[in-house]
Design an enzyme around this catalytic site. Structure first.
Site, short mmCIF file in Angstrom:
data_model
loop_
_atom_site.label_atom_id
_atom_site.label_comp_id
_atom_site.label_asym_id
_atom_site.label_seq_id
_atom_site.Cartn_x
_atom_site.Cartn_y
_atom_site.Cartn_z
N HIS A 1 -3.26 -3.25 7.51
CA HIS A 1 -3.72 -3.29 6.12
C HIS A 1 -3.86 -4.71 5.58
O HIS A 1 -4.03 -4.87 4.37
CB HIS A 1 -2.76 -2.52 5.22
N LYS B 1 -5.15 -3.16 -10.83
CA LYS B 1 -4.67 -3.19 -9.45
C LYS B 1 -3.44 -4.08 -9.41
O LYS B 1 -3.08 -4.70 -10.42
CB LYS B 1 -5.74 -3.71 -8.49
N ARG B 2 -2.80 -4.14 -8.26
CA ARG B 2 -1.64 -5.01 -8.12
C ARG B 2 -2.02 -6.45 -8.43
O ARG B 2 -3.13 -6.88 -8.11
CB ARG B 2 -1.11 -4.89 -6.69
N LYS C 1 -6.52 -11.28 -5.30
CA LYS C 1 -7.31 -10.29 -6.04
C LYS C 1 -8.00 -10.92 -7.24
O LYS C 1 -8.88 -10.32 -7.85
CB LYS C 1 -6.43 -9.12 -6.47
N THR D 1 -9.17 0.86 -2.51
CA THR D 1 -9.50 2.26 -2.77
C THR D 1 -9.85 2.44 -4.25
O THR D 1 -10.53 3.40 -4.60
CB THR D 1 -8.35 3.21 -2.39
N LYS E 1 -12.63 4.96 -6.33
CA LYS E 1 -12.29 5.83 -7.46
C LYS E 1 -13.21 5.51 -8.65
O LYS E 1 -13.69 6.44 -9.33
CB LYS E 1 -10.83 5.64 -7.85
#
Length: 834
Positions: free
Chosen positions: A381, A572-573, A578, A680, A684
């Protein structure tokens, strides 16, 4: 020694007739009776005294009874058919709230709503009482939960194994703009979904020593003796597939002391010392991801990971032997058992299975190793080498002396394989070794997982290619047949049917409901993208979801946002790669444009953030403070009223995501290219009718391929460009700032009094990370292109029907991103089950 499998009937082959007669109904009368009985007899409440929490527990127990009955039937049918079973090992299962989802999958949501309505209660109010299960943190755990849903929906015999954390990672509050962590005691009201199974308790050993020994055949058989033992107590949660036919099991392990009370110490008056061992033992399953910034936290994480896999492996082997008594040597174990490692956290399962096969089952090393490698699959991952787990050899030796010995044996076998292929390549040996040499020797978990698995996969096409060509190219060259791609997916049952019933009803009204279990059916929606009435209905649904989110924001953040504005969402985290910081700097650019030209028309935009930063991740927590400070300044500025809003919604979790995602117009997927394995959230958002703005990273690449460039906003450096600039050391953030005045102005604002509140040191670490320390994640390099893509999105949004058309095309082309498709690919390509 000749070994053969003797076929014997299973002890579970039949059940008495009365067992079948005791089945529980799902008609209204049966549900109503169970619900009232639990309220009265289990909770001891009169209806007039009951609260919505009482009703939640009673209804959950009512549903759980029916799920457990089906779970037992599913397991009986699996045994009767002698089917191969899959065991999914993951440190996280972010299942969220379960009652609403279970009602839908069991087909009784409307029945429950009618029962409660007749009693004067709204089902939605009851559902809001459920706490999110604190069993995960981010995408890894949410993916695992989606996979369990798909396994059951597809009728595949697949079970999850994890830890029953008493506390989740943390509950997040924002105090004076900063993240504050409170304990997430998600079990404070109990968990009505779990069934404790003390009869399946296992014993796990730590510490101790090895004693040399030989068996009756003269083979070396070291014995692991001494140390401390901890009990693993399993708690089963039923996982129901859509339609209610198949119910699999998520088995979570809780650590219990083998010695509850030292009576000698207690009688001496040492009351604290009498229970000290119990307290220390049970910290193993106390909290999700203890901080690893200190040595004791690292040791607790290692103990967590081994405890979890030791419980799982012992349980799997025990179940196999109980169900197949005719195979005492486990000759068919790999033909009937598949174990999937969700990242490297469960990698110690490989030496643990070897230990069980060697020390407890008496197999030869070659037999045990062949069974082990045929049994395990490993999902990677991450593409960041620093994120690949490794453990100090000293620590492994102290906690798990037998496992370290087995790891060295595996390493000896591996290096012999490498030498045979490349006889004069010491550098390759060093790279592939399970042991990292250096000032502190470390055991490499990713290398162990690859060596011990017959299949290794990434989670998007780009990620899988980079795993094989950049992350572990030596292993891919040695065993090319082991490497494959399994692009992630999400379950449409939770993320569309449950999370967005209004949009689900619109879709079903056009194409029927087969899409719920066959998401490729969404392709039939695409012609309706050109239908004015369908677009109008979609826009009405979207506005309703935005109104619902606006109400939550008003309640949680005390900020009023305009539902007609463009809802730009990044949830998100919180991690530097990110790039929530890229989003924040662009907001600074927009704010400074408004201040420079306050009378110019600006398309109203609402920027919505939600994220948790790991407690020890100081830069991530500082980015949260920057986002909250932007909100404080912008939301209070009259020049921005009705034009620009920024909100940070605290305590991001599954149940909050289910409210935010359906309301989004624009989905932020802006990680540095080559860093996000898949994502993911992007899937969504897409299936809920948001357009993506993002880099060519992770599964964004595959979303672009399916929706086409006209229905997505792609920007920024490509993976190869990032790698080339990083390798050459050619990136100069200051040069970007000098060429782009708006970039320079945004960076300089980090040091301005109006933003830092008079504390020049507040955002100095962010400024220095960009301008002094090289901007590791290429934030400034991508900011001009990101701003241009944002401008393009804002212009497109002005044509609402054009935007709705693109949104409907995104939904229609989201079928590939179902976790059902992903699980079928695992089943056929890795696990060998049908």
């Amino acid at each position: 020694m000749s070994r053969a499998v003797t076929r014997t009937s299973s002890p579970f082959a039949s059940e008495p007739a009365i067992w079948q007669e005791a089945s529980l109904g799902t008609d209204r009368a049966a549900i109503e009776r169970s619900f009232i009985r639990y309220l009265k007899c289990a909770l001891g409440k009169r209806w007039s005294e009951s609260t919505n929490l009482d009703r939640l527990v009673s209804l959950s127990l009512t549903v759980r009874d029916r799920l457990v009955e089906r779970m037992l039937r599913t397991e009986q049918e699996t045994r009767a058919a002698d089917r191969k079973q899959v065991y999914y090992l993951s440190m996280e299962f972010l299942v969220g709230r379960l009652l609403g989802n279970n009602l839908i999958n069991l087909g009784i949501r409307d029945t429950a709503r009618e029962i409660l309505a007749d009693l004067g209660v709204d089902l939605d109010d009851v559902l809001e009482e459920e706490l999110d299960a604190g069993l995960g943190n981010g995408g890894l755990g949410r993916l695992a939960a989606c996979f369990l849903d798909s396994l059951a929906t597809l009728g595949l015999p697949g079970h999850g194994y994890g830890l029953r954390y008493e506390y989740g990672m943390f509950e997040q509050r924002i105090v004076d703009g900063f993240q504050v962590e409170d304990p997430d005691h998600w079990l404070r009201y109990g968990n009505p979904w779990e069934v404790v199974r003390p009869d399946d308790t296992v014993t796990v050993r730590f510490f101790g020593r090895l004693e040399d020994d030989v068996d009756a055949r003269g083979r070396y058989r070291p014995r692991w003796v001494g140390g401390e033992t901890i009990l693993g107590v399993p708690y089963d949660m039923p996982i129901v597939g859509y339609g209610g036919k198949t119910v699999n099991r998520l088995r979570l392990w809780a650590a219990k002391a083998s010695n509850e009370l030292d009576l000698v110490k207690f009688n001496r008056g040492d009351y604290v010392g009498a229970v000290e061992d119990k307290a220390l033992s049970e910290t193993i399953s106390k909290i999700l991801y203890p901080s690893d910034s200190v040595r004791s936290g690292q040791e607790l994480r290692l103990k967590q990971e081994y405890f979890f896999v030791a419980c799982a492996v012992q349980d799997i082997v025990r179940r196999y032997k109980r169900e197949r008594p005719g195979d005492p040597y486990l000759l068919e174990f790999a033909d009937k058992v598949a174990i999937q490692l969700n990242d490297t956290h469960p990698a110690l399962a490989i030496p643990e299975l070897m230990r069980v096969l060697l020390d407890e089952e008496g197999l030869d090393w070659d037999e045990a190793w062949q069974l082990t490698t045929r049994t395990f699959g490993y999902t990677n991952h991450t593409l960041m080498p620093e994120a690949l787990e490794s453990w100090p050899i000293e620590m492994v030796s102290r906690f798990l002396p037998r496992h370290l010995q087995i790891i060295y044996d595996i390493n000896e076998w591996l290096l012999a394989e490498v030498r045979r292929r490349w006889p004069n390549d010491p550098a390759r040996l060093r790279r592939m070794s399970l042991i990292e040499e250096g000032n502190e020797k470390r055991a490499r978990m990713a290398n162990l997982a690859i060596a011990g698995s017959h299949a290794v996969n990434g989670v998007s096409a780009l990620h899988s290619r980079l795993v094989a060509t950049q992350l572990v190219p030596d292993f891919a060259e040695l065993w090319p047949e082991r490497f494959s791609n399994k692009t992630n997916g999400v379950t449409p049952r939770r993320w569309l049917l449950a999370a967005n019933p209004e949009l689900s009803a619109l879709i079903t009204s056009r194409i029927g409901d087969r899409w719920v279990t066959d998401l490729e059916q969404l392709a039939r929606l695409e012609p309706y993208a050109d239908d004015f009435d369908t677009r109008s209905e979609f826009l009405a649904v979207k506005r309703r979801k935005k109104e619902q989110l606006a109400a939550i924001i008003r309640q949680e953040c005390r900020v009023a946002v305009e539902p007609d504005s463009l809802f730009d969402v990044q949830v998100k985290r919180l991690h530097e790669y990110k790039r929530q910081l890229l989003n924040a700097l662009h907001i600074l650019v927009l704010y400074q444009r408004i201040k420079a030209r306050p009378r110019d028309y600006v398309q109203p935009q609402t920027f919505v953030f939600a994220a948790k930063a790991a407690p020890g991740y100081h830069m991530a927590k500082l980015v949260i403070r920057l986002l909250t400070r932007l909100g404080e300044v912008i939301n209070a500025d009259p020049d921005c009223r009705g034009r620009l809003s920024v909100v940070f919604v605290p305590n991001y979790r599954v149940s909050l995501a289910e409210k935010i995602i359906p309301a989004a117009d624009l989905s932020e997927q802006i990680s540095t290219a080559g860093h996000e394995a898949s994502g993911t959230g992007n899937m969504k958002f897409q299936m809920n009718g948001a357009l993506t703005i993002g880099t060519l990273d992770g599964a964004n690449v595959e979303i672009l391929e399916r929706v086409g460039p006209e229905h997505i906003f792609i920007f920024g450096l490509r993976t190869e460009e990032v790698a080339a600039m990083r390798s050459a050391g050619s990136y100069r953030p200051a040069e970007v700032a000098s060429r782009h005045p708006e970039v320079a102005q945004a960076v300089e604002a980090l040091r301005s009094r109006w933003l830092n509140g008079g504390d020049p040191s507040l955002f100095a670490p962010i400024h220095d990370a960009l301008m002094v320390h090289g901007d590791r994640y290429f934030v400034l390099a991508d900011l001009p292109a990101y701003a241009a893509a944002q401008s393009q999105a804002v212009q497109r949004y002005a044509d609402r029907h054009g935007w709705a058309r693109s949104a409907l095309v995104n939904i229609a082309r989201a079928g590939f991103f179902s976790s059902d498709r992903t699980i079928l690919e695992y089943a056929r390509g890795i696990w060998g089950i049908a």
